[in-house]
Structures are given as structure tokens and as C-alpha cells.
Design an enzyme around this catalytic site. Structure first.
Site, mmCIF file in Angstrom:
data_model
loop_
_atom_site.group_PDB
_atom_site.id
_atom_site.type_symbol
_atom_site.label_atom_id
_atom_site.label_comp_id
_atom_site.label_asym_id
_atom_site.label_seq_id
_atom_site.Cartn_x
_atom_site.Cartn_y
_atom_site.Cartn_z
ATOM 1 C CG ASP A 10 -0.326 0.180 2.540
ATOM 2 O OD1 ASP A 10 0.922 0.287 2.608
ATOM 3 O OD2 ASP A 10 -1.062 0.244 3.550
ATOM 4 C CB CYS A 67 1.076 -2.446 4.664
ATOM 5 S SG CYS A 67 0.885 -3.440 6.147
ATOM 6 C CB THR A 69 2.149 -2.584 10.924
ATOM 7 O OG1 THR A 69 0.969 -3.083 10.261
ATOM 8 C CG2 THR A 69 1.847 -1.253 11.589
ATOM 9 C CG HIS A 100 10.698 -24.605 11.619
ATOM 10 N ND1 HIS A 100 10.693 -24.603 12.991
ATOM 11 C CD2 HIS A 100 11.909 -25.102 11.255
ATOM 12 C CE1 HIS A 100 11.845 -25.077 13.448
ATOM 13 N NE2 HIS A 100 12.609 -25.385 12.408
ATOM 14 C CG HIS A 135 9.001 -28.458 9.896
ATOM 15 N ND1 HIS A 135 8.691 -27.975 11.147
ATOM 16 C CD2 HIS A 135 10.335 -28.668 9.890
ATOM 17 C CE1 HIS A 135 9.800 -27.873 11.861
ATOM 18 N NE2 HIS A 135 10.813 -28.292 11.120
HETATM 19 C C1 RB5 Z 1 -1.927 2.659 6.573
HETATM 20 O O1 RB5 Z 1 -2.055 3.854 7.262
HETATM 21 C C2 RB5 Z 1 -1.671 1.509 7.532
HETATM 22 O O2 RB5 Z 1 -2.753 1.325 8.373
HETATM 23 C C3 RB5 Z 1 -1.352 0.235 6.785
HETATM 24 O O3 RB5 Z 1 -0.261 0.451 5.952
HETATM 25 C C4 RB5 Z 1 -0.974 -0.963 7.617
HETATM 26 O O4 RB5 Z 1 -0.015 -0.640 8.568
HETATM 27 C C5 RB5 Z 1 -2.080 -1.756 8.166
HETATM 28 O O5 RB5 Z 1 -1.878 -2.821 8.761
#
Ligand code: RB5
Length: 157
Positions: A10, A67, A69, A100, A135
Site C-alpha cells: 500500500d 504496508c 506495519t 519450518h 513440518h
Molecule cells: C496505513 O495507514 C496503515 O494502516 C497500513 O499500511 C498498515 O499498517 C495496516 O496494517
């Protein structure tokens, strides 16, 4: 035959995606870029689902997702049985998710880890083989969830 690796993000993972894409091209992989194409705000599930589609139909053998996180986009991709997406923050996790779990998609959070750590994790991920053995049965179970489907009336009971 050259291995095809899909990559997607994203907006919050876009810069890291571009960095990792350049590394993959330099390393000689065929890279399938599923977007996004810039910093305009988009919804991460769309890109996690796009990754699932190309893994499912065999257009790519492995994938990279970024993304903010790494959490949301890995959740989206993992809704499909063909995907084993691992959200990784260190090289040891990158190694074990291959040895694994036979992970076929690696996920990163651009807001959480440095680009050098992510680059190192990606190299380890691509260079590590699934161990097989004990596994295999566990990984097969990941593709065959065993909870019964919830019936429509279940919540009211
Ligand atoms: C975008 O602001 C953020 O929420 C997205 O990139 C991600 O971290 C969601 O899990």
C-alpha cells in the site's frame, strides 16, 4: 527457468517496496509488480488479495508485501489457503518461516523496520529452503483449517 517473485504494497509500504524491487531485479529475478504505484492513499487488503491471486494461479512462486506495519497486508493475503505469509522483523524469523513454515510470502512494515534489515531478511528468505520432514504435516494443516463453518443461526443460540 528464472523464478518469478511478485511484490506489492500500500502507500505506507511503497518506498520499501521500491527498494526491495530494485534488489530483486539486481539479483536476476523476474519481478511482477502488483502496485501500488505511488504515495496516494490506498487500501492494503486490495494488494494482499492481488498477491493471493498470483500465488494461487501460479503466476508467481513467492511474494513480498509491504504496508505500514506488515500486519494488515499479511492478514489479507493469509485469508487464502494457498498463501503462507509471514510478517518478519529479523533475519532469524526470515530463516525459520522458510525452514519450518514453508512461507511463500514475506511481509514487512515500512514504519517499523529499517530498509537494511528488510533487505537482509529478504535475502535470507529467498536463500533458505523448506526443511520438510516433521513440518510437512503441519504446513499441510495450514491449508486445511479444521474448524466447522459457522452456520447462520449460530450467533443467536
Ligand atoms: C496505513 O495507514 C496503515 O494502516 C497500513 O499500511 C498498515 O499498517 C495496516 O496494517
Amino acid at each position: 527457468m528464472t523464478k518469478t517473485i511478485a511484490i506489492a504494497s500500500d502507500h505506507a509500504g511503497y518506498n520499501l517496496k521500491e527498494t526491495l524491487k530494485a534488489d530483486l531485479v539486481d539479483a536476476g529475478y523476474d519481478v511482477l509488480d502488483l502496485g501500488t504505484d505511488g504515495l496516494d492513499s490506498v487500501d492494503y487488503p486490495d494488494f494482499g488479495y492481488a498477491m493471493a491471486a498470483v500465488i494461487r494461479d501460479g503466476r508467481a512462486e513467492s511474494g513480498v508485501l509491504c504496508c505500514g506495519t506488515g500486519i494488515g497486508i499479511s492478514m489479507a493475503a493469509n485469508r487464502y489457503a494457498e498463501v503462507r505469509a509471514a510478517n518478519v522483523h529479523d533475519a532469524l524469523s526470515a530463516r525459520y518461516c522458510r525452514e519450518h513454515n514453508d512461507a511463500n510470502v514475506i511481509c514487512f512494515g515500512e514504519r517499523l523496520i529499517g530498509s537494511e534489515v528488510a533487505r537482509d531478511c529478504l535475502r535470507v528468505f529467498l536463500d533458505t529452503r523448506f526443511e520438510g520432514g516433521r513440518h510437512i504435516q503441519r504446513v499441510e494443516k495450514l491449508s486445511t483449517p479444521q474448524l466447522p463453518m459457522k452456520s447462520k443461526g449460530a450467533a443467536a443460540q
